[in-house]
Structures are given as structure tokens and as C-alpha cells.
Design a protein around this motif. Structure first.
Motif, PDB file in Angstrom:
ATOM      1  N   PRO A   1       0.946  -0.737   0.214  1.00 54.27           N
ATOM      2  CA  PRO A   1      -0.025   0.443   0.689  1.00 54.27           C
ATOM      3  C   PRO A   1       0.988   1.635  -0.311  1.00 54.27           C
ATOM      4  CG  PRO A   1      -0.954  -1.590   1.622  1.00 54.27           C
ATOM      5  CD  PRO A   1       0.470  -2.196   1.490  1.00 54.27           C
ATOM      6  N   LEU A   2       0.383   2.520  -0.978  1.00 56.96           N
ATOM      7  CA  LEU A   2       1.383   3.444  -0.676  1.00 56.96           C
ATOM      8  C   LEU A   2       1.835   3.672   0.837  1.00 56.96           C
ATOM      9  CD1 LEU A   2       1.566   6.126  -2.097  1.00 56.96           C
ATOM     10  CD2 LEU A   2      -0.487   6.910  -1.902  1.00 56.96           C
ATOM     11  N   GLU A   3       0.820   4.421   1.790  1.00 56.63           N
ATOM     12  CA  GLU A   3       1.688   3.931   2.756  1.00 56.63           C
ATOM     13  C   GLU A   3       2.550   3.525   3.788  1.00 56.63           C
ATOM     14  OE1 GLU A   3       1.246   6.660   6.571  1.00 56.63           O
ATOM     15  OE2 GLU A   3      -0.203   6.812   5.096  1.00 56.63           O
ATOM     16  N   GLU A   4       2.306   2.432   3.323  1.00 57.04           N
ATOM     17  CA  GLU A   4       3.505   1.449   3.435  1.00 57.04           C
ATOM     18  C   GLU A   4       4.749   1.765   2.723  1.00 57.04           C
ATOM     19  OE1 GLU A   4       5.572  -1.187   6.086  1.00 57.04           O
ATOM     20  OE2 GLU A   4       4.284   0.131   6.564  1.00 57.04           O
ATOM     21  N   LEU A   5       4.512   1.852   1.746  1.00 57.23           N
ATOM     22  CA  LEU A   5       5.372   2.128   0.058  1.00 57.23           C
ATOM     23  C   LEU A   5       6.136   3.086   1.261  1.00 57.23           C
ATOM     24  CD1 LEU A   5       6.881   2.275  -2.524  1.00 57.23           C
ATOM     25  CD2 LEU A   5       4.774   2.922  -3.314  1.00 57.23           C
ATOM     26  N   ASN A   6       5.663   4.554   1.361  1.00 61.88           N
ATOM     27  CA  ASN A   6       5.962   5.963   1.801  1.00 61.88           C
ATOM     28  C   ASN A   6       6.630   5.762   2.691  1.00 61.88           C
ATOM     29  OD1 ASN A   6       4.108   7.909   0.064  1.00 61.88           O
ATOM     30  ND2 ASN A   6       3.300   7.415   1.487  1.00 61.88           N
ATOM     31  N   ARG A   7       6.180   4.701   3.644  1.00 60.74           N
ATOM     32  CA  ARG A   7       7.245   4.574   5.219  1.00 60.74           C
ATOM     33  C   ARG A   7       9.116   4.117   5.063  1.00 60.74           C
ATOM     34  NH1 ARG A   7       4.323   4.821  10.039  1.00 60.74           N
ATOM     35  NH2 ARG A   7       5.299   2.166  10.607  1.00 60.74           N
ATOM     36  N   GLN A   8       8.485   3.179   3.755  1.00 60.48           N
ATOM     37  CA  GLN A   8       9.488   2.101   3.930  1.00 60.48           C
ATOM     38  C   GLN A   8      11.081   3.164   3.288  1.00 60.48           C
ATOM     39  OE1 GLN A   8      10.252  -1.400   4.018  1.00 60.48           O
ATOM     40  NE2 GLN A   8       8.944  -1.273   6.030  1.00 60.48           N
ATOM     41  N   TYR A   9      10.414   3.695   2.255  1.00 58.56           N
ATOM     42  CA  TYR A   9      11.190   3.917   1.472  1.00 58.56           C
ATOM     43  C   TYR A   9      11.914   5.836   2.021  1.00 58.56           C
ATOM     44  CZ  TYR A   9      13.838   8.185  -2.316  1.00 58.56           C
ATOM     45  OH  TYR A   9      14.065   8.634  -2.677  1.00 58.56           O
ATOM     46  N   ALA A  10      10.631   5.951   3.120  1.00 55.82           N
ATOM     47  CA  ALA A  10      11.193   8.329   4.389  1.00 55.82           C
ATOM     48  C   ALA A  10      12.578   6.589   5.410  1.00 55.82           C
ATOM     49  CB  ALA A  10      10.356   8.523   5.283  1.00 55.82           C
ATOM     50  N   ALA A  11      12.245   5.798   5.572  1.00 55.59           N
ATOM     51  CA  ALA A  11      13.463   5.012   6.391  1.00 55.59           C
ATOM     52  C   ALA A  11      14.726   4.824   5.905  1.00 55.59           C
ATOM     53  CB  ALA A  11      12.461   3.766   6.886  1.00 55.59           C
TER      54      ALA A  11
ATOM     55  N   TYR B   1       7.268  12.476   3.628  1.00 56.65           N
ATOM     56  CA  TYR B   1       7.434  11.276   3.408  1.00 56.65           C
ATOM     57  C   TYR B   1       9.834  11.653   2.990  1.00 56.65           C
ATOM     58  CZ  TYR B   1       4.258   8.715   5.665  1.00 56.65           C
ATOM     59  OH  TYR B   1       3.093   8.473   6.705  1.00 56.65           O
ATOM     60  N   TYR B   2       8.805  12.618   2.510  1.00 56.26           N
ATOM     61  CA  TYR B   2      10.441  12.719   1.461  1.00 56.26           C
ATOM     62  C   TYR B   2      10.355  14.644   1.645  1.00 56.26           C
ATOM     63  CZ  TYR B   2       7.456   9.626  -0.748  1.00 56.26           C
ATOM     64  OH  TYR B   2       7.316   7.989  -0.918  1.00 56.26           O
ATOM     65  N   LYS B   3       9.855  14.766   2.211  1.00 54.05           N
ATOM     66  CA  LYS B   3      11.308  16.370   2.974  1.00 54.05           C
ATOM     67  C   LYS B   3      11.079  16.983   1.543  1.00 54.05           C
ATOM     68  CE  LYS B   3      13.926  14.170   6.652  1.00 54.05           C
ATOM     69  NZ  LYS B   3      14.991  13.796   7.008  1.00 54.05           N
ATOM     70  N   ALA B   4      10.257  17.506   0.691  1.00 57.09           N
ATOM     71  CA  ALA B   4      10.004  18.217  -0.652  1.00 57.09           C
ATOM     72  C   ALA B   4       9.667  19.478   0.207  1.00 57.09           C
ATOM     73  CB  ALA B   4       8.589  17.465  -0.980  1.00 57.09           C
ATOM     74  N   ASP B   5      10.197  20.613  -0.586  1.00 58.52           N
ATOM     75  CA  ASP B   5       9.632  21.438  -0.453  1.00 58.52           C
ATOM     76  C   ASP B   5       8.651  21.847  -1.617  1.00 58.52           C
ATOM     77  OD1 ASP B   5      11.263  22.464   1.322  1.00 58.52           O
ATOM     78  OD2 ASP B   5      12.897  23.214  -0.198  1.00 58.52           O
ATOM     79  N   ALA B   6       7.608  22.849  -1.465  1.00 59.10           N
ATOM     80  CA  ALA B   6       6.753  22.917  -2.300  1.00 59.10           C
ATOM     81  C   ALA B   6       6.950  24.401  -3.386  1.00 59.10           C
ATOM     82  CB  ALA B   6       5.279  22.225  -1.634  1.00 59.10           C
ATOM     83  N   TYR B   7       7.084  24.538  -4.409  1.00 56.88           N
ATOM     84  CA  TYR B   7       7.748  26.604  -4.305  1.00 56.88           C
ATOM     85  C   TYR B   7       6.151  26.343  -4.851  1.00 56.88           C
ATOM     86  CZ  TYR B   7      11.880  25.434  -3.578  1.00 56.88           C
ATOM     87  OH  TYR B   7      13.165  25.547  -2.505  1.00 56.88           O
ATOM     88  N   GLN B   8       5.312  27.517  -4.971  1.00 57.00           N
ATOM     89  CA  GLN B   8       4.100  27.582  -6.134  1.00 57.00           C
ATOM     90  C   GLN B   8       4.592  29.408  -7.283  1.00 57.00           C
ATOM     91  OE1 GLN B   8      -0.085  29.245  -5.085  1.00 57.00           O
ATOM     92  NE2 GLN B   8       1.051  31.045  -5.155  1.00 57.00           N
ATOM     93  N   ALA B   9       4.892  29.343  -8.367  1.00 52.81           N
ATOM     94  CA  ALA B   9       5.167  30.355  -9.020  1.00 52.81           C
ATOM     95  C   ALA B   9       5.100  30.384 -10.076  1.00 52.81           C
ATOM     96  CB  ALA B   9       6.837  29.938  -9.495  1.00 52.81           C
ATOM     97  N   ASP B  10       4.356  31.230 -10.742  1.00 50.40           N
ATOM     98  CA  ASP B  10       4.213  31.359 -12.483  1.00 50.40           C
ATOM     99  C   ASP B  10       4.566  31.077 -13.552  1.00 50.40           C
ATOM    100  OD1 ASP B  10       2.474  33.035 -14.388  1.00 50.40           O
ATOM    101  OD2 ASP B  10       3.364  34.505 -13.730  1.00 50.40           O
ATOM    102  N   PHE B  11       4.016  29.653 -13.687  1.00 49.49           N
ATOM    103  CA  PHE B  11       5.127  28.488 -14.894  1.00 49.49           C
ATOM    104  C   PHE B  11       5.259  30.100 -16.391  1.00 49.49           C
ATOM    105  CE2 PHE B  11       4.828  24.744 -13.534  1.00 49.49           C
ATOM    106  CZ  PHE B  11       5.683  24.805 -12.242  1.00 49.49           C
ATOM    107  N   GLY B  12       4.048  31.054 -16.160  1.00 48.76           N
ATOM    108  CA  GLY B  12       4.101  31.850 -17.669  1.00 48.76           C
ATOM    109  C   GLY B  12       5.630  32.699 -17.659  1.00 48.76           C
ATOM    110  N   SER B  13       6.243  32.934 -16.241  1.00 49.86           N
ATOM    111  CA  SER B  13       7.655  34.205 -16.220  1.00 49.86           C
ATOM    112  C   SER B  13       8.913  34.285 -16.820  1.00 49.86           C
ATOM    113  CB  SER B  13       8.048  34.645 -15.011  1.00 49.86           C
ATOM    114  OG  SER B  13       8.196  33.648 -14.471  1.00 49.86           O
ATOM    115  N   ARG B  14       9.398  34.932 -17.442  1.00 52.10           N
ATOM    116  CA  ARG B  14      10.156  34.448 -18.619  1.00 52.10           C
ATOM    117  C   ARG B  14      11.899  33.780 -17.247  1.00 52.10           C
ATOM    118  NH1 ARG B  14       8.235  38.787 -20.609  1.00 52.10           N
ATOM    119  NH2 ARG B  14       7.053  38.522 -22.366  1.00 52.10           N
TER     120      ARG B  14
END
Length: 464
Positions: free
Chosen positions: A158-168, A206-219
Motif C-alpha cells: 500500500p502507498l502508506e507503507e511504500l512512503n514509510r519504507q522509502y522514508a526510513a 516522507y520525502y522532505k519536499a519543498d513546495a514552490y508556487q510560481a508563475d509558470f508563464g514568467s521568463r
């Protein structure tokens, strides 16, 4: 070179206004300064330690909207929504690594190499990096799309276990001063997609991921994404995004960087040892490294096992037996066979390994489809409803780009003078077994506890 010495060195180079290109070249070969209280046994030689090179990888998963173009603007207005939010500690708590996860990762690693490598060319993949980015993506999937992610990455757990296994697994490999640096990020377009908070929360936990919101139309969004990648791969990979397609709504990125010295270093002397290496396209001459290492073997190949100073990692090189070409060997390899071979070390043998350095880039769409991840790439079939909602159309994976870099050699330079040097070792008895990697072979950086490969590739030409 220590941190302090490196800073001093850079300051000295700045003082003489060395060009950036020259400085980078010099630093790549900068030698460790000799210690005053260390005297080499053979006084007639100038000895230097030889260090392992760097390995880097990046995996970019691009989420597209089926049909909804967006305008271009001048500023990205990038915001890190996870700034100040720490992962929940209990997320990675597992009592032991699940055997299904380990077997699935071993199989995935070998199959990824089989699908992603190009015949007759050097190749390199990081199963660890690919798993990280795909598992982050899986947290936004549902239905059959999710089931395919679970089967590919975790053998159906299951996804929850996959997350836990990978994080460990990831936490153990990257904690406490580890030489492996891994970073994850989610980039999504402002006004292009409304992201589910639970999706971001899971990837932070689980992945210590940063989340960036940005304007994808910017140069300037391309420079910002590439800058993040460069910063997290030790500068080895500096460009993964060329432009942002009007239909792109999200990037999920893993950047991985490994650099460490050998546990038992090579010693470099004044003599140079060059030998022939037989590539698929002819013979080339290459400088070789010589050492005595743990011997690996089974009925199809033999290899070497050389630990790094960080005991969590070791370098593995596998040479198919005479009469078995590299492509045939790789195509017949299984995850179980790889793990058993790495565990087979039972003797010490003299090895000669060529210096090599190369980059590899590949799009994994077709490779992943061939491995069973099909729905995620089809607008009509993909179900990423747990990831977020969009103004119109449906989310699906448009591209999975993988770039890697590998260098294994010795360091030898002072004050801007690039000097090629070669190691020498005391001679062994004539009947001592020797293995020379003078034809195409498999190479890997492995986790010494699980024997799973962090990097896995092939070397067909050290000069390529």
C-alpha cells in the motif's frame, strides 16, 4: 581538501583573477595537501592520495494539463509554501525494511537499467532518484493509476507503507553527515492548478519536499528551477528545463549528489600506467587504477567491491565472463542475481579499473510504460485527483527526464598545474588472481546494508 583549505584556495585564485573555467578545472583535480607529520615509506617518490569522483543525478517528472494554454508574464513570484514546516517525525518510523519493498526495488533497479540504457554507449541511472520522484507523484494518484505506481515501486504494498519504507531507507542513507545528499521539490504553476494540501503534506513528511508556487508563464522560472537543481547536485547538473510548455502545470524533482573518498585510498606515484580498453567500436588507451579489493563472482561474471569512507556506501564493478558481451549480460540480469552477486565477496584480488567520467541523459516515458506504468501517461486514463484540480482538462505525466553524472578517478594537482599521476602498489605473488576491467562492464554505488544500488550503469568506453 578541507573546507578551510578550499576556502583559502578559492580566495587565492580570486586574488590572481583566474578565469572561472580554469578555476573549475583546477579544483576538480586539486590534491589533498601533504601532512607534515606523515612520511611515505618510499622517500624517492612523491605520494598523493587518490579520491573517488562525484556522482550526481536528477529526475524531473512533468505534469501536464490535457488542453489549457496559459499566458506569459514577466516575474515568477516564487513562494516556498513549506518554508518553516518540518516533516512529522513519526512518518519514517518502521521496525524493519519490508522484504517485498527490497525485492521490488532490486527488480526495479535492474529493469530500469535494461530499459534506459543504449546499446554500445555508457549509461547511468539512479534508481534511488527515480523512485523518489515517482513516489512523490504517486501520492497524488488514485485508482488504477495508483495501483500501477504501487506495483512498480513497492511490489504492490500500500502507498502508506511504500512512503514509510522509502522514508526510513532515505533517512538512514542521508543522515549523520552522509556523503549522499538528496533533495526533493514540487513546483506548481500559480493559477494553473490548485494543489491538495494533503498531497503537499505527505511529500513533506516522507520525502522532505519543498513546495514552490510560481508563475509558470514568467521568463525567469526556467532559471529558478535549473538553479535549484544545480545547487542540489554540487553544480554537476545545471540544466534540466529548457522551457516551460504552456500546458505544464507541475514539476516534481529529485536531485541527488554523492561524493566521497575511498576507505582504502589509492596511492599515486610518478609512473603512469596506461592499458588498452576494448570498446564496441575499437580499442582505446586509458589510465588504470590498481588496487586489491574484495572479490565478487557467480557463474556469469566477476567483480570488485570497494568501500567508501562513509561505510554506508561501496563501489561495485562487474565484468561479464569471457564470451558474454555486456548487452547480453545486462539483459539477462535480475534483481535477485544482482543482490546475490554483491553479497558473494569471499576473497581479496588485484584489480585494474580504468578511470572514467561521463554524463547521461534519457527520457524515461517509454521505459516506465514498458515496466507497467501506463495509465499515468494517458490523459484519458490518468487519475491524479488526489494531487489537485485545474481550471480545465485532466492531469497526466508529460515527461520523466533523468540526468546523471559519474566520475571515478584520482586527484592530483597543485596551484593551477594539472598533473596526471598514476597509483602503484606493492607487487603480489605471481599466482595471485588478477582481474582487469579492459572491456565493457557494469558499475554501481550500493547501499552496504541492503545491497540496493543507488547508482547503476554501464561503461562501454572510458573515454566516451
Amino acid at each position: 581538501m578541507s573546507k578551510t583549505n578550499r576556502e583559502i584556495y578559492r580566495a587565492q585564485m580570486d586574488a590572481v583573477k583566474a578565469s572561472q573555467a580554469l578555476r573549475q578545472k583546477i579544483e576538480r583535480f586539486a590534491a589533498e595537501p601533504a601532512q607534515e607529520n606523515q612520511t611515505p615509506k618510499r622517500k624517492h617518490r612523491n605520494w598523493k592520495y587518490a579520491a573517488a569522483g562525484a556522482m550526481a543525478a536528477v529526475l524531473v517528472c512533468v505534469l501536464l494539463l490535457a488542453s489549457f494554454p496559459f499566458p506569459v508574464s514577466s516575474s515568477s513570484g516564487m513562494v516556498n509554501l513549506m518554508a518553516g514546516i518540518s516533516p512529522r517525525a513519526q512518518a519514517a518510523s518502521v521496525s524493519a525494511m519490508d522484504e517485498n519493498f527490497l525485492r521490488a526495488q532490486a527488480d526495479f533497479s535492474v529493469k530500469l537499467l535494461q530499459k534506459a540504457s543504449e546499446k554500445g554507449k555508457n549509461s547511468l541511472a539512479s534508481p534511488f532518484s527515480v523512485t523518489s520522484a515517482l513516489a512523490m507523484t504517486a501520492n497524488g494518484a488514485d485508482g488504477n493509476t495508483l495501483s500501477q505506481f504501487q506495483q512498480l515501486l513497492g511490489g504492490g504494498i500500500p502507498l502508506e507503507e511504500l512512503n514509510r519504507q522509502y522514508a526510513a531507507w532515505a533517512n538512514r542513507l542521508t543522515a549523520n553527515g552522509s556523503k549522499l545528499k538528496s533533495a526533493n521539490s514540487v513546483w506548481y504553476g500559480k493559477d494553473r492548478v490548485t494543489v491538495q494540501k494533503e498531497f503537499l503534506r505527505s511529500n513533506a513528511d516522507y520525502y522532505k519536499a519543498d513546495a514552490y508556487q510560481a508563475d509558470f508563464g514568467s521568463r525567469d522560472i526556467v532559471a529558478q528551477i535549473n538553479g535549484w537543481v544545480k545547487n542540489h547536485t554540487g553544480g554537476k547538473i545545471d540544466r534540466v528545463v529548457q522551457s516551460v510548455d504552456p500546458q505544464t502545470v507541475m514539476y516534481l524533482i529529485n536531485a541527488l549528489y554523492f561524493e566521497d573518498d575511498w576507505s582504502s585510498p589509492y596511492y599515486t606515484g610518478e609512473n603512469k600506467d596506461y592499458e588498452e580498453f576494448h570498446t564496441p567500436n575499437g580499442t582505446v588507451t586509458r589510465q588504470f587504477l590498481t588496487s586489491r579489493e574484495d572479490y565478487l563472482h557467480d557463474n556469469r561474471a566477476q567483480g570488485m567491491y570497494k568501500p567508501f569512507q562513509d561505510e554506508r556506501y561501496a563501489f561495485v564493478a562487474i565484468l561479464p565472463n569471457e564470451g558474454i558481451d555486456l548487452d547480453s549480460y545486462v539483459s539477462g540480469l535480475t534483481g535477485e542475481q544482482f543482490l546475490n552477486l554483491v553479497k558473494s565477496k569471499d576473497d581479496r584480488v588485484d584489480f585494474k579499473l580504468p578511470k572514467f567520467k561521463y554524463e547521461y541523459e534519457t527520457q524515461l516515458n517509454e521505459s516506465l510504460k514498458a515496466l507497467g506504468l501506463t495509465d499515468a501517461f494517458q490523459p484519458e486514463q490518468a487519475d491524479f485527483s488526489k494531487m489537485g484540480s485545474t481550471p480545465g482538462g485532466s492531469l497526466f505525466i508529460g515527461s520523466v527526464l533523468h540526468k546523471t553524472f559519474l566520475q571515478v578517478d584520482e586527484v592530483g594537482a597543485k596551484a593551477g598545474a594539472v598533473t596526471e599521476v598514476m597509483m602503484t602498489v606493492s607487487s603480489a605473488p605471481e599466482d595471485f588472481k588478477k582481474v582487469v576491467f579492459n572491456r565493457p562492464f557494469v558499475c554501481a554505488i550500493v547501499d552496504t546494508q541492503t545491497n540496493l544500488p543507488i547508482f547503476l550503469g554501464t561503461v562501454t568506453d572510458p573515454l566516451q
